[in-house]
Design a protein around this motif. Structure first.
Motif, mmCIF file in Angstrom:
data_model
loop_
_atom_site.group_PDB
_atom_site.id
_atom_site.type_symbol
_atom_site.label_atom_id
_atom_site.label_comp_id
_atom_site.label_asym_id
_atom_site.label_seq_id
_atom_site.Cartn_x
_atom_site.Cartn_y
_atom_site.Cartn_z
ATOM 1 N N ASN A 1 123.415 93.414 15.602
ATOM 2 C CA ASN A 1 123.861 92.250 16.369
ATOM 3 C C ASN A 1 123.166 90.954 15.957
ATOM 4 O O ASN A 1 123.208 89.967 16.694
ATOM 5 C CB ASN A 1 123.637 92.491 17.861
ATOM 6 N N ALA A 2 122.510 90.945 14.792
ATOM 7 C CA ALA A 2 121.833 89.750 14.301
ATOM 8 C C ALA A 2 122.763 88.959 13.381
ATOM 9 O O ALA A 2 123.497 89.530 12.573
ATOM 10 C CB ALA A 2 120.560 90.132 13.556
ATOM 11 N N PHE A 3 122.705 87.606 13.516
ATOM 12 C CA PHE A 3 123.604 86.753 12.737
ATOM 13 C C PHE A 3 122.865 85.514 12.245
ATOM 14 O O PHE A 3 121.866 85.095 12.827
ATOM 15 C CB PHE A 3 124.809 86.329 13.588
ATOM 16 N N GLU A 4 123.416 84.927 11.163
ATOM 17 C CA GLU A 4 122.800 83.770 10.506
ATOM 18 C C GLU A 4 123.863 82.717 10.222
ATOM 19 O O GLU A 4 125.008 83.040 9.896
ATOM 20 C CB GLU A 4 122.147 84.234 9.202
ATOM 21 N N LEU A 5 123.490 81.444 10.350
ATOM 22 C CA LEU A 5 124.405 80.346 10.059
ATOM 23 C C LEU A 5 123.697 79.311 9.200
ATOM 24 O O LEU A 5 122.720 78.697 9.630
ATOM 25 C CB LEU A 5 124.894 79.690 11.357
ATOM 26 N N ASP A 6 124.202 79.122 7.972
ATOM 27 C CA ASP A 6 123.688 78.079 7.079
ATOM 28 C C ASP A 6 124.389 76.780 7.444
ATOM 29 O O ASP A 6 125.607 76.653 7.297
ATOM 30 C CB ASP A 6 123.971 78.459 5.620
ATOM 31 N N LEU A 7 123.637 75.796 7.920
ATOM 32 C CA LEU A 7 124.230 74.548 8.396
ATOM 33 C C LEU A 7 124.644 73.604 7.276
ATOM 34 O O LEU A 7 125.271 72.575 7.536
ATOM 35 C CB LEU A 7 123.251 73.835 9.334
ATOM 36 N N PHE A 8 124.307 73.949 6.029
ATOM 37 C CA PHE A 8 124.674 73.097 4.902
ATOM 38 C C PHE A 8 125.637 73.814 3.955
ATOM 39 O O PHE A 8 125.678 73.525 2.769
ATOM 40 C CB PHE A 8 123.419 72.633 4.161
ATOM 41 N N GLU A 9 126.414 74.722 4.518
ATOM 42 C CA GLU A 9 127.395 75.475 3.738
ATOM 43 C C GLU A 9 128.776 75.301 4.348
ATOM 44 O O GLU A 9 128.922 75.225 5.567
ATOM 45 C CB GLU A 9 127.010 76.963 3.723
ATOM 46 N N ARG A 10 129.802 75.190 3.509
ATOM 47 C CA ARG A 10 131.177 75.028 3.967
ATOM 48 C C ARG A 10 131.488 76.024 5.080
ATOM 49 O O ARG A 10 131.134 77.203 4.998
ATOM 50 C CB ARG A 10 132.137 75.226 2.786
ATOM 51 N N ASN A 11 132.180 75.538 6.117
ATOM 52 C CA ASN A 11 132.450 76.366 7.282
ATOM 53 C C ASN A 11 133.769 75.919 7.908
ATOM 54 O O ASN A 11 134.004 74.718 8.074
ATOM 55 C CB ASN A 11 131.296 76.227 8.287
ATOM 56 N N PRO A 12 134.664 76.860 8.264
ATOM 57 C CA PRO A 12 135.968 76.482 8.824
ATOM 58 C C PRO A 12 135.929 76.036 10.284
ATOM 59 O O PRO A 12 136.930 75.545 10.806
ATOM 60 C CB PRO A 12 136.798 77.763 8.685
ATOM 61 N N SER A 13 134.794 76.184 10.963
ATOM 62 C CA SER A 13 134.704 75.769 12.367
ATOM 63 C C SER A 13 134.881 74.258 12.482
ATOM 64 O O SER A 13 134.306 73.489 11.709
ATOM 65 C CB SER A 13 133.344 76.177 12.942
ATOM 66 N N SER A 14 135.649 73.831 13.470
ATOM 67 C CA SER A 14 135.857 72.392 13.679
ATOM 68 C C SER A 14 134.541 71.697 14.014
ATOM 69 O O SER A 14 134.334 70.528 13.650
ATOM 70 C CB SER A 14 136.874 72.164 14.803
ATOM 71 N N TYR A 15 133.648 72.397 14.699
ATOM 72 C CA TYR A 15 132.352 71.819 15.038
ATOM 73 C C TYR A 15 131.541 71.552 13.770
ATOM 74 O O TYR A 15 130.926 70.485 13.615
ATOM 75 C CB TYR A 15 131.562 72.752 15.952
ATOM 76 N N LEU A 16 131.534 72.532 12.869
ATOM 77 C CA LEU A 16 130.773 72.375 11.633
ATOM 78 C C LEU A 16 131.427 71.362 10.704
ATOM 79 O O LEU A 16 130.731 70.626 9.995
ATOM 80 C CB LEU A 16 130.621 73.729 10.938
ATOM 81 N N LYS A 17 132.755 71.293 10.697
ATOM 82 C CA LYS A 17 133.436 70.307 9.865
ATOM 83 C C LYS A 17 133.033 68.891 10.280
ATOM 84 O O LYS A 17 132.738 68.039 9.439
ATOM 85 C CB LYS A 17 134.951 70.484 9.968
ATOM 86 N N SER A 18 133.028 68.638 11.582
ATOM 87 C CA SER A 18 132.618 67.315 12.074
ATOM 88 C C SER A 18 131.158 67.041 11.747
ATOM 89 O O SER A 18 130.779 65.922 11.363
ATOM 90 C CB SER A 18 132.836 67.232 13.591
ATOM 91 N N PHE A 19 130.329 68.067 11.893
ATOM 92 C CA PHE A 19 128.909 67.941 11.583
ATOM 93 C C PHE A 19 128.714 67.609 10.107
ATOM 94 O O PHE A 19 127.922 66.728 9.750
ATOM 95 C CB PHE A 19 128.209 69.256 11.945
ATOM 96 N N HIS A 20 129.471 68.290 9.227
ATOM 97 C CA HIS A 20 129.345 68.049 7.794
ATOM 98 C C HIS A 20 129.818 66.650 7.407
ATOM 99 O O HIS A 20 129.224 66.010 6.529
ATOM 100 C CB HIS A 20 130.128 69.111 7.025
ATOM 101 N N GLU A 21 130.869 66.172 8.048
ATOM 102 C CA GLU A 21 131.326 64.810 7.767
ATOM 103 C C GLU A 21 130.241 63.797 8.131
ATOM 104 O O GLU A 21 130.014 62.822 7.420
ATOM 105 C CB GLU A 21 132.612 64.517 8.547
ATOM 106 N N CYS A 22 129.593 64.039 9.246
ATOM 107 C CA CYS A 22 128.487 63.169 9.668
ATOM 108 C C CYS A 22 127.353 63.198 8.647
ATOM 109 O O CYS A 22 126.813 62.155 8.259
ATOM 110 C CB CYS A 22 127.986 63.607 11.043
ATOM 111 N N LEU A 23 127.000 64.400 8.184
ATOM 112 C CA LEU A 23 125.923 64.535 7.205
ATOM 113 C C LEU A 23 126.276 63.861 5.885
ATOM 114 O O LEU A 23 125.424 63.225 5.254
ATOM 115 C CB LEU A 23 125.620 66.014 6.959
ATOM 116 N N LYS A 24 127.542 64.000 5.466
ATOM 117 C CA LYS A 24 127.962 63.407 4.187
ATOM 118 C C LYS A 24 127.826 61.890 4.218
ATOM 119 O O LYS A 24 127.461 61.266 3.213
ATOM 120 C CB LYS A 24 129.402 63.814 3.878
#
Length: 281
Positions: free
Chosen positions: A247-270
């Motif tokens: 039940n352990a999981f990992e999320l790389d915050l600087f890797e392409r991701n289909p989640s709308s939350y991460l897409k918005s986050f990545h646009e902000c970072l870019k």
């Protein structure tokens, strides 16, 4: 002579605690049970009950206050238009956050306020709250992300370190020029305010982007211990870490991701010059 209480009397002193939660306190030895001579029905030591009641009083009172407000507002039904706000936890929020945890997780799974206060003193930017914009004491949801060394997080995910045994020394503070990895200790919302959870989640990513590039939060780890936690992990497309636990999981915050939350986050970072990893197909 030791004063004894019936189960009903004890649970009343404990804020009308549910029988199952009361049983957990008895089974764990926090409330001692005795059976008087010649009696078949057990009773409970009043001294133990009063001690637990005193420890729980701040968030039992807060929980009653929250319930009363929701009853008055008729907000037990879903109400997306109800005003919501988010903010980092303040010292004055801690009793009400524990009331929220008490309602969501039960007293046996609620970390003592003496521990959470030490966590908060070390890093006030770990627990993000969702609450009634007209009454901050009325907490609807919360996300706790604890910045720690990766090896400490691995110990938690492998169940070698219990969350309640985390000390302030295990928690890192955000300092300019450093990179951080976070452990998602909790992420939950009351069902009647589920539509507002997206606001809470976006506010966390907004904070992470605002800190970049001075402070770089690179990765999150989480443990799926509930259906709600599992849904959040799937919504953000965490990757399994079965080498640590099923039940352990990992999320790389600087890797392409289909989640709308991460897409918005990545646009902000870019916009701030960040390099997001995009696989070449």
């Amino acid at each position: 002579m030791t004063e004894l209480l019936t189960s009903s009397e004890a649970r009343t002193l404990l804020g009308n605690m549910s029988p199952s939660t009361f049983k957990n306190l008895v089974d764990s030895g926090k409330i001692r049970k005795v059976t008087p001579p010649g009696k078949s029905q057990g009773k409970y030591i009043q001294e133990d009950v009063i001690k637990i009641a005193a420890e729980l009083k701040p968030f039992i009172d807060a929980d009653h206050h929250s319930r009363q407000l929701r009853r008055q507002a008729g907000s037990y039904k879903e109400n997306p238009s109800h005003p919501a706000a988010t903010d980092w936890t303040k010292a004055s929020d801690l009793p009400y956050l524990l009331a929220f945890d008490y309602e969501m997780y039960g007293v046996e799974n609620t970390v003592d306020i003496s521990i959470t206060h030490k966590w908060w003193e070390k890093n006030p930017y770990m627990a993000r709250l969702l609450f009634n914009a007209n009454d901050r004491k009325d907490i609807w949801g919360a996300i706790t992300i604890m910045p720690m060394k990766e090896e400490t997080i691995f110990r938690i995910l492998r169940d070698e370190l219990k969350e309640r045994d985390i000390t302030a020394d295990d928690i890192l503070t955000y300092q300019p020029g450093n990179e951080y990895i976070g452990y998602v200790a909790s992420a939950t919302v009351k069902k009647e305010y589920a539509t507002h959870f997206r606001e809470l989640l976006r506010s966390v990513f907004t904070f992470a982007c605002d800190q970049y590039p001075d402070i770089k939060i690179t990765k999150l780890y989480a443990y799926a211990s509930s259906p709600e936690g599992w849904n959040l992990i799937k919504r953000l497309f965490f990757s399994p870490r079965k080498d640590l636990d099923r039940n352990a999981f990992e999320l790389d915050l600087f890797e392409r991701n289909p989640s709308s939350y991460l897409k918005s986050f990545h646009e902000c970072l870019k916009h701030k010059g960040a390099d997001i990893f995009e696989p070449e197909w």
